[in-house]
Scaffold this active site. Structure first.
Site, mmCIF file in Angstrom:
data_model
loop_
_atom_site.group_PDB
_atom_site.id
_atom_site.type_symbol
_atom_site.label_atom_id
_atom_site.label_comp_id
_atom_site.label_asym_id
_atom_site.label_seq_id
_atom_site.Cartn_x
_atom_site.Cartn_y
_atom_site.Cartn_z
ATOM 1 N N CYS A 32 9.319 -10.430 -16.444
ATOM 2 C CA CYS A 32 8.097 -9.624 -16.337
ATOM 3 C C CYS A 32 7.182 -9.903 -17.524
ATOM 4 C CB CYS A 32 8.441 -8.135 -16.298
ATOM 5 S SG CYS A 32 9.630 -7.651 -15.033
ATOM 6 N N CYS A 49 12.408 -6.832 -17.268
ATOM 7 C CA CYS A 49 13.133 -7.965 -17.842
ATOM 8 C C CYS A 49 12.145 -8.926 -18.480
ATOM 9 C CB CYS A 49 13.980 -8.677 -16.794
ATOM 10 S SG CYS A 49 12.996 -9.521 -15.529
ATOM 11 N N ASP A 88 4.942 -10.976 -60.364
ATOM 12 C CA ASP A 88 3.919 -10.591 -61.313
ATOM 13 C C ASP A 88 4.559 -9.602 -62.290
ATOM 14 O OD1 ASP A 88 1.289 -10.092 -62.428
ATOM 15 O OD2 ASP A 88 1.344 -8.202 -61.344
#
Length: 757
Positions: free
Chosen positions: A6, A3, A423
């Site tokens: 952790c 989870c 460009d």
């Protein structure tokens, strides 16, 4: 890791080391760590281990053993099946009073024992490990809920009168607060492990699906290669890992190109759809660059390797996608921060609920049930998975569409872009000189004849104009056999001259004082208006034709600019070319704002000015002169055929030479961010609704476990929908210049990935 709590703990431990910056991703199980040289990988691994987890440096893709992952999945599947066989009878007997018989509760107690001890063993182990390190995770909540439900049932059976042979237990969706015989909650003790194991198994399968694009990339390359033999002898085959730069190898029809290289002999068509997303095969011949993993659709090719291993385009694509998936977005950091304090807060809430119910004079059974339901229903998993699974799916899908995302933050920035600075050369145009118009005078040779004679003279020239004329002549019928030329000479700044088939032929720029026929003079005017370069073909000193050569638009540029405008993004054209060429391109693409004759410093200054106006600016370019603008913009997008400087400064790289990929990137971004918002709304909303319901006694532990497991699966399933984002756009064939042989730039030395378990 199971989870977001952790994740928060591992990050906290790693970031306490001097000079270390770490981000941990729950969905991929990877930590991206920037560290000084004095902090070794072993120190990083030991730090993770002191946090209560294990870690290792991930092996190269070629050394990974899929058998380990398959064995882990098989173990999880076996544990889930055995748990289901034991738990289902308990659930049925507890929920259907008509099926309850004498001593049914003892049968349920016997079946529940292995589920609580063996099936829940992973939860208990990780909870104890967290306890030793003074931390609480999702496993802590599950373990406490299972143990509390089982211990209450033990109390009810041995001391609460639930052992009576004729005891029947009515089923209710909400906990019963009635006094009398204590109820057993064995269905909660087996239901919680069953639903959590099911949810995590489905979650693991779904997460594997979100990463399927990356695994597919790693598996694209050829496994072995046939070296070119001497003379007519057959070459020997060897693993691709043993191939070296400069060696020549064979690519037979139907085989994959082993690595990036240049064709030295043979011609064929290559299918690049797996690598760049181009749907049309690309014709290649001697001198053509090819990329590894392209499929040979035609004849036999001899290729000289120019890049091997980590330097190939495929390796670069895989590396970019891996780096992106290991990163962490701003929204994910917020969710992980909240999840870091979520579990301790839930344990505190559960203890308060238990104390409140007991203090209010409620039955101890109802108090324990409410506290257990709070422990079980709270779900930090959904918080931890809401963002990374969506980014995992989006970056994988982007790779399939030819859009390589450097880091998750690029997706967040692209969503807010309202101005796109393009460009011209090599971005909106092909960047290659081609013949765009042939005009012939009256009473002169036909256009094909004039082009053929001009190409014969230009054949000895290395000038881009000459190459464009020769290429155009070769495409017409009979163009493969150009006539010979004698007395060839090239005059710098003027043109070329020679004798072809007994006639003096010159291909030169229009010189002052030369009187052109009306047809040629009109063609010269059109060329000047479009910004093209015009040359005059003279036969025996008489002008007979005019050839206009110039850079042409990419086939997809017009549609891409139109679609971006419809998406609310204003296009701006910025180029170092002259006004005429810039205005001509802008007119064709319906771009209103044009900046011509702009230096690289001027491009960067323009981007800064636009940002000062409050605009969110994306720059799309391909050259060294675009690198500063790409780096200074809110978001930089580089063409895959561009220079290393441009690609290194960009946040997103387009593998396909196709402007439609820009539109794909914008649409994918917007859908990804919408998916993440939906996931986070669900994750926060779920906990905000279910925890109070459980605390006030409106949820049984069993249904709490079902709801908690479903929340994680729903979040991951919602992210999986991104894999179907937009079909691959069609693109026309181009030369496979791509990223072949290029090195990734801008990498951080002293960085390591850790694979966390």
């Amino acid at each position: 890791m199971t989870c977001a709590a952790c994740v928060a703990r591992v990050e906290k431990k790693l970031n306490r080391l001097d000079g270390v910056s770490a981000t941990v991703n729950l969905a991929t199980g990877l930590a991206r760590i920037a560290h000084p040289p004095e902090v070794s990988a072993d120190m990083l691994v030991s730090t993770v281990e002191r946090a209560g987890y294990t870690a290792q440096l991930p092996p190269p893709a070629a050394d990974e053993e899929p058998g380990d992952a398959e064995e882990e999945r098989a173990t999880s599947r076996e544990r889930l099946l055995i748990t289901a066989l034991l738990a289902v009878p308990v659930l049925v007997l507890s929920m259907v009073p008509a099926l309850q018989f004498d001593y049914w509760q003892w049968l349920c107690f016997t079946l529940a024992g292995p589920v609580v001890v063996w099936s829940s063993q992973p939860f208990h182990t990780r909870a104890l490990r967290g306890l030793r390190h003074a931390t609480a995770t999702m496993d802590t909540l599950v373990s406490l809920g299972v143990i509390a439900s089982f211990l209450w049932s033990v109390y009810a059976l041995y001391f609460g009168g639930a052992a009576d042979p004729g005891m029947r237990m009515p089923f209710s969706l909400v906990p019963s607060a009635e006094g009398g015989t204590a109820h057993v909650y064995l269905e909660a003790a087996v239901g919680v492990p069953l639903f959590v194991l099911t949810g995590r198994y489905l979650e693991a399968r779904a997460k594997r699906g979100t990463g399927s694009a990356l695994r597919a990339l790693a598996e694209l390359g050829a496994k072995d290669v046939e070296l070119k033999g001497g003379g007519s002898s057959q070459g020997r085959r060897l693993p691709v890992s043993e191939l070296r730069t400069g060696q020549e190898f064979l690519v037979r029809p139907g085989e994959k190109v082993a690595t990036d290289g240049v064709v030295t002999d043979g011609s064929s068509a290559l299918d690049l759809s797996l690598v760049t997303g181009e749907s049309t095969p690309v014709e290649v011949g001697p001198g053509s660059r090819v990329v590894g993993a392209a499929v040979n659709s035609g004849g036999l090719l001899v290729v000289r390797a120019t890049a091997v291993g980590a330097d190939t385009q495929l390796a670069r694509i895989t590396r970019l996608v891996t780096d992106a998936q290991a990163g962490k977005a701003r929204m994910q950091r917020l969710a992980d921060t909240i999840a870091g304090v979520f579990v301790p807060a839930v344990v505190t809430v559960a203890a308060c609920v238990l104390g409140f119910w007991l203090g209010a004079g409620a039955d101890p059974e109802a108090a324990v049930t409410a506290a257990v339901a709070v422990l079980v229903v709270a779900c930090p998993c959904a918080l931890g998975l809401a963002t990374p699974t969506a980014f995992l799916a989006a970056t994988g899908r982007g790779a399939q569409l030819g859009v390589l995302i450097k880091e998750p933050g690029a997706l967040e920035r692209l969503r807010r872009v309202d101005t796109a600075v393009f460009d011209k050369t090599g971005t909106l145009t092909t960047g290659r000189m081609t013949l765009v118009e042939t005009a012939v005078a009256d009473d002169s040779p036909t256009a094909p004849t004039a082009l053929r004679l001009a190409a014969a003279v230009e054949y000895g020239s290395e000038h881009p104009i000459g190459r464009a004329v020769v290429a155009a002549a070769r495409q017409q019928p009979g163009g493969d056999a150009l006539p010979g030329v004698s007395d060839f000479r090239a005059v710098q700044g003027e043109g070329v001259h020679g004798v072809v088939e007994g006639r003096k032929v010159s291909v030169r720029r229009p010189r002052p004082g030369l009187t052109l026929p009306d047809a040629l003079r009109a063609g010269l005017g059109r060329a000047e208006e479009a910004g093209h370069t015009a040359v005059v073909v003279e036969i025996d000193s008489r002008p007979v034709a005019l050839l206009a050569v110039g850079d042409t638009l990419r086939p997809s540029s017009r549609a891409a600019v139109t679609k971006l405008t419809r998406l609310g993004i204003e296009p701006i054209l910025v180029t170092g070319d002259g006004q005429a060429a810039a205005r001509a391109v802008a007119r064709e693409l319906s771009i209103r704002t044009v900046h011509a004759e702009v230096t690289p410093e001027g491009k960067s200054a323009l981007v800064a000015a636009l940002r000062a106006e409050g605009r969110r600016v994306a720059v799309i370019g391909d050259g060294v002169n675009d690198a500063a603008a790409l780096a200074s913009a809110d978001l930089g997008i580089a063409m895959g055929s561009g220079t290393d400087a441009a690609i290194g400064a960009a946040d997103i790289t387009l593998v396909r030479e196709d402007m439609a990929a820009v539109v794909s990137a914008v649409r994918l971004t917007r859908r990804t961010l919408a998916t993440i918002r939906a996931n986070l709304v669900w994750a926060f909303g779920y906990n905000a609704v279910t925890v109070p319901l459980a605390a006030t006694g409106w949820l049984t532990p069993m249904f709490a476990a079902l709801a908690m497991s479903a929340s994680s699966v729903l979040v991951v399933g919602n992210s999986l929908r991104l894999r179907a984002q937009e079909t691959r756009p069609r693109s026309r064939p181009t030369r496979p210049d791509g990223l072949a042989g290029r090195r990734a730039t801008g990498s951080w030395r002293g960085s390591d990935d850790l694979s966390l378990r």
